[in-house]
Design an enzyme around this catalytic site. Structure first.
Site: not given
Lengths: 144, 94
Positions: A48, A50
């Protein structure tokens, strides 16, 4: 389905650069975590961009402090599936999420950082929480 | 960077673990994907139903905050007409 190894390699290297030892097999996990002494942080890495993109620099910053875990290990969720599943057995009371971090002292979970505690926060804020946890749980007792 | 769009090009809540309360009294906690004409799509969702007994919404959320989301549904669409409120789990204080 794991991502292309070439895609995640920089994320692995980021962990190693900050001093974490990668655990990619069940055997490696068992050797690393099977004899719980002192303080150990296990970082469950993630692609991921972020959440993990904030969590890795947060941990790197926190590990620059004087008070930190004796050992830092990392497994890669979605990549090293069996190693990750095995590692999670050492903090089985906590539901799986990635990225996440478990801080163990003598094999007992003393602090846990879930994905939801990383999302949308700046790395320095996550790092501040980690530093506080390290100060609380990793400080060495002074000999008399 | 607090307050930035977590995943550029998506809804500001995309990828964020949220608490969705419904008008019927149910509470769902899961990773927000999108809102569309059907409602709110969540992934890896834990659900609380006040009619099932045994615990309160606050206890459900308190446990979720401490131990994470116990997944009851891999995916769930909460109809838009049933949504009473959406807040990030990480911003929840009990």
């Amino acid at each position: 389905m794991p991502y292309d190894p070439r895609l995640v390699q920089p994320m692995r290297e980021e962990m190693v650069r900050m001093g974490a030892t990668e655990l990619t097999t069940v055997a490696e996990v068992d050797v690393a975590l099977g004899d719980p002494k002192g303080t150990t942080l296990i970082f469950v890495n993630s692609v991921c961009g972020c959440a993990a993109g904030n969590a890795r620099p947060a941990l790197a910053h926190a590990l620059k402090q004087a008070v930190k875990p004796d050992q830092v290990f990392t497994v890669f969720a979605g990549q090293d599936l069996e190693a990750t599943a095995r590692a999670r057995q050492f903090f089985a009371d906590y539901q799986p999420s990635s990225p996440s971090m478990a801080l163990l002292r003598d094999g007992e979970v003393v602090h846990f950082v879930h994905r939801h505690q990383i999302e949308g926060r700046a790395p320095q804020d996550v790092a501040a929480d980690l530093v506080a946890a390290f100060d609380r749980h990793c400080a060495k007792t002074q000999a008399a | 960077m607090t307050g930035h769009v977590f995943h550029p090009g998506h809804d500001e809540l995309h990828g964020v673990t949220v608490v969705v309360d419904t008008l019927g009294g149910k509470t769902h906690v899961g990773r927000f994907h999108e809102r569309n004409d059907q409602g709110v799509l969540l992934h890896d969702v834990g659900s609380y139903d006040p009619t099932s007994g045994g615990t309160t919404r606050e206890e459900f959320l308190r446990r979720t905050l401490k131990f994470g989301v116990r997944v009851d549904h891999q995916h769930l669409v909460v109809p838009g007409t049933e949504v009473a409120g959406i807040i990030p789990l990480g911003g929840l204080t009990l």
